[in-house]
Design a protein around this motif. Sequence first.
Motif, PDB file in Angstrom:
ATOM      1  N   PRO A 192      10.350   5.020   2.207  1.00  0.00           N
ATOM      2  CA  PRO A 192      11.585   5.403   2.904  1.00  0.00           C
ATOM      3  C   PRO A 192      12.465   6.283   2.038  1.00  0.00           C
ATOM      4  CG  PRO A 192      11.739   3.140   2.141  1.00  0.00           C
ATOM      5  CD  PRO A 192      10.332   3.583   1.888  1.00  0.00           C
ATOM      6  N   GLY A 193      13.315   7.043   2.702  1.00  0.00           N
ATOM      7  CA  GLY A 193      14.228   7.928   1.987  1.00  0.00           C
ATOM      8  C   GLY A 193      14.184   9.317   2.554  1.00  0.00           C
ATOM      9  N   GLY A 194      15.351   9.884   2.832  1.00  0.00           N
ATOM     10  CA  GLY A 194      15.418  11.211   3.415  1.00  0.00           C
ATOM     11  C   GLY A 194      15.228  12.302   2.377  1.00  0.00           C
ATOM     12  N   THR A 246       0.836  -1.209   0.000  1.00  0.00           N
ATOM     13  CA  THR A 246       0.000   0.000   0.000  1.00  0.00           C
ATOM     14  C   THR A 246       0.865   1.250   0.000  1.00  0.00           C
ATOM     15  OG1 THR A 246      -1.744  -1.174   1.195  1.00  0.00           O
ATOM     16  CG2 THR A 246      -1.842   1.228   1.198  1.00  0.00           C
ATOM     17  N   VAL A 247       1.924   1.272   0.789  1.00  0.00           N
ATOM     18  CA  VAL A 247       2.820   2.425   0.835  1.00  0.00           C
ATOM     19  C   VAL A 247       3.500   2.623  -0.518  1.00  0.00           C
ATOM     20  CG1 VAL A 247       4.932   3.345   1.856  1.00  0.00           C
ATOM     21  CG2 VAL A 247       3.192   2.322   3.322  1.00  0.00           C
ATOM     22  N   GLN A 248       3.923   1.544  -1.141  1.00  0.00           N
ATOM     23  CA  GLN A 248       4.577   1.668  -2.448  1.00  0.00           C
ATOM     24  C   GLN A 248       3.607   2.191  -3.503  1.00  0.00           C
ATOM     25  OE1 GLN A 248       6.191  -2.255  -3.125  1.00  0.00           O
ATOM     26  NE2 GLN A 248       8.111  -1.764  -2.059  1.00  0.00           N
ATOM     27  N   ARG A 249       2.348   1.819  -3.377  1.00  0.00           N
ATOM     28  CA  ARG A 249       1.346   2.274  -4.347  1.00  0.00           C
ATOM     29  C   ARG A 249       0.901   3.705  -4.088  1.00  0.00           C
ATOM     30  NH1 ARG A 249      -1.934  -1.370  -3.333  1.00  0.00           N
ATOM     31  NH2 ARG A 249      -3.419  -0.251  -2.008  1.00  0.00           N
ATOM     32  N   GLU A 250       0.650   4.024  -2.807  1.00  0.00           N
ATOM     33  CA  GLU A 250       0.086   5.326  -2.455  1.00  0.00           C
ATOM     34  C   GLU A 250       1.130   6.368  -2.086  1.00  0.00           C
ATOM     35  OE1 GLU A 250      -3.096   5.943  -2.647  1.00  0.00           O
ATOM     36  OE2 GLU A 250      -3.881   3.918  -2.929  1.00  0.00           O
ATOM     37  N   ARG A 251       2.356   5.918  -1.771  1.00  0.00           N
ATOM     38  CA  ARG A 251       3.481   6.776  -1.382  1.00  0.00           C
ATOM     39  C   ARG A 251       3.367   7.265   0.061  1.00  0.00           C
ATOM     40  NH1 ARG A 251       6.479   8.184  -5.928  1.00  0.00           N
ATOM     41  NH2 ARG A 251       7.497   9.881  -4.828  1.00  0.00           N
ATOM     42  N   VAL A 252       2.197   7.725   0.461  1.00  0.00           N
ATOM     43  CA  VAL A 252       1.951   8.137   1.844  1.00  0.00           C
ATOM     44  C   VAL A 252       0.592   7.585   2.256  1.00  0.00           C
ATOM     45  CG1 VAL A 252       1.630  10.060   3.436  1.00  0.00           C
ATOM     46  CG2 VAL A 252       3.279  10.264   1.585  1.00  0.00           C
ATOM     47  N   VAL A 253       0.517   6.922   3.429  1.00  0.00           N
ATOM     48  CA  VAL A 253      -0.750   6.364   3.899  1.00  0.00           C
ATOM     49  C   VAL A 253      -0.953   6.678   5.372  1.00  0.00           C
ATOM     50  CG1 VAL A 253      -0.864   4.490   2.223  1.00  0.00           C
ATOM     51  CG2 VAL A 253       0.330   4.131   4.377  1.00  0.00           C
ATOM     52  N   ARG A 254      -2.204   6.703   5.780  1.00  0.00           N
ATOM     53  CA  ARG A 254      -2.543   6.975   7.171  1.00  0.00           C
ATOM     54  C   ARG A 254      -2.722   5.676   7.948  1.00  0.00           C
ATOM     55  NH1 ARG A 254      -7.253  11.598   6.858  1.00  0.00           N
ATOM     56  NH2 ARG A 254      -5.955  13.334   6.188  1.00  0.00           N
ATOM     57  N   VAL A 255      -2.432   5.735   9.234  1.00  0.00           N
ATOM     58  CA  VAL A 255      -2.648   4.591  10.119  1.00  0.00           C
ATOM     59  C   VAL A 255      -4.115   4.186  10.108  1.00  0.00           C
ATOM     60  CG1 VAL A 255      -2.660   3.851  12.530  1.00  0.00           C
ATOM     61  CG2 VAL A 255      -0.669   5.051  11.614  1.00  0.00           C
ATOM     62  N   SER A 256      -5.008   5.164  10.183  1.00  0.00           N
ATOM     63  CA  SER A 256      -6.446   4.868  10.240  1.00  0.00           C
ATOM     64  C   SER A 256      -6.928   4.142   8.987  1.00  0.00           C
ATOM     65  CB  SER A 256      -7.240   6.161  10.434  1.00  0.00           C
ATOM     66  OG  SER A 256      -6.954   7.093   9.404  1.00  0.00           O
ATOM     67  N   ILE A 287       4.131  -0.742  11.656  1.00  0.00           N
ATOM     68  CA  ILE A 287       4.918   0.299  10.995  1.00  0.00           C
ATOM     69  C   ILE A 287       6.276   0.456  11.680  1.00  0.00           C
ATOM     70  CG2 ILE A 287       5.061   2.795  10.579  1.00  0.00           C
ATOM     71  CD1 ILE A 287       2.049   2.737  10.025  1.00  0.00           C
ATOM     72  N   GLU A 288       6.293   0.371  13.000  1.00  0.00           N
ATOM     73  CA  GLU A 288       7.565   0.451  13.729  1.00  0.00           C
ATOM     74  C   GLU A 288       8.506  -0.663  13.299  1.00  0.00           C
ATOM     75  OE1 GLU A 288       6.802   0.463  17.881  1.00  0.00           O
ATOM     76  OE2 GLU A 288       5.774   2.410  17.875  1.00  0.00           O
ATOM     77  N   LEU A 289       7.989  -1.880  13.183  1.00  0.00           N
ATOM     78  CA  LEU A 289       8.813  -3.017  12.768  1.00  0.00           C
ATOM     79  C   LEU A 289       9.289  -2.846  11.326  1.00  0.00           C
ATOM     80  CD1 LEU A 289       6.749  -5.942  14.342  1.00  0.00           C
ATOM     81  CD2 LEU A 289       9.004  -5.131  15.077  1.00  0.00           C
ATOM     82  N   GLU A 348       8.856   4.376   6.196  1.00  0.00           N
ATOM     83  CA  GLU A 348       9.301   5.426   7.116  1.00  0.00           C
ATOM     84  C   GLU A 348       8.091   5.979   7.855  1.00  0.00           C
ATOM     85  OE1 GLU A 348      11.149   9.922   6.804  1.00  0.00           O
ATOM     86  OE2 GLU A 348      11.790   8.413   5.338  1.00  0.00           O
ATOM     87  N   ARG A 349       8.183   6.023   9.177  1.00  0.00           N
ATOM     88  CA  ARG A 349       7.079   6.567   9.971  1.00  0.00           C
ATOM     89  C   ARG A 349       6.987   8.083   9.809  1.00  0.00           C
ATOM     90  NH1 ARG A 349       7.480   5.105  16.119  1.00  0.00           N
ATOM     91  NH2 ARG A 349       9.694   5.222  15.624  1.00  0.00           N
TER      92      ARG A 349
END
Length: 262
Positions: A59-61, A13-23, A40-42, A50-51
């Motif tokens: 991830p990525g700075g 989901t993160v790879q598809r959406e780039r940014v996602v919410r916990v909810s 997410i922590e793990l 990245e949290r």
Amino acid sequence: MLPAARHQAIVDTVQRERVVRVSDLAQQLGVSLMTVRRDIELLEESGKVERIHGGAKLPGGATTHEPGFELKSTQFPAEKRSIAVEAAGMVHEGMAVGLSAGTTTWALAQELVKGPRITVVTNSVRIADLFHQGAAAGAPFGSTVILIGGERTPSDALVGPIATAALKQLHLDLLFLGVHGMDPDAGFTTPNLLEAETDRAFVAASRKLVVLADHTKWGTQGMSTIAALEEADEVISDAGLSADARRILEESVSRLRIAGQP
């Protein structure tokens, strides 16, 4: 769902959406918010996500890499043109309009050359040349173009103290701002510190801020913030913008426009 399968679903989901919410993840997976936060922590410990506040992202700075204009102009041209056409409808005769440097604002300039007579203030050599070529070719309307000075960047922006000083003397009806990235935490960003300073002067000189950004800019961070999401009056993007990104932007800016949609 086993933890391993849940983790993979979060990564996908993160790879598809780039940014996602916990909810949203909790609802999607049918688990508690606390479970998603632990997942997410793990995943962050293993470098897969990245949290961020309230969610996770790729991830990525923050990046300092700044692609050149020629390379950027070949990326997502259809999306940039659709954004440009949408933005051009906001411009009316007699306006003082700011156009920051960038390939999406350059696409907008291609539309404005054919449009009403306005005063254009820009720090883009490419945009100024476009209006000059239009006048030389006998375009039906003649706009006044003010090209501010400064140091030239790889993206053909004129930046630095000379550019910033010039902008402090001006008052614009509308600013169309191109950005390197937009992110829930970092806001609208660029890799170039001097360009960020000049863009902030553009924002300060303008009554209305409209950010032009295709969907790939979501979740991307440049090293320097130009403005927070909340500072934009409008954002114009394309149909590829994820549902989660749309929700965040709709909550943050006065108006989100998706090019080609009512």
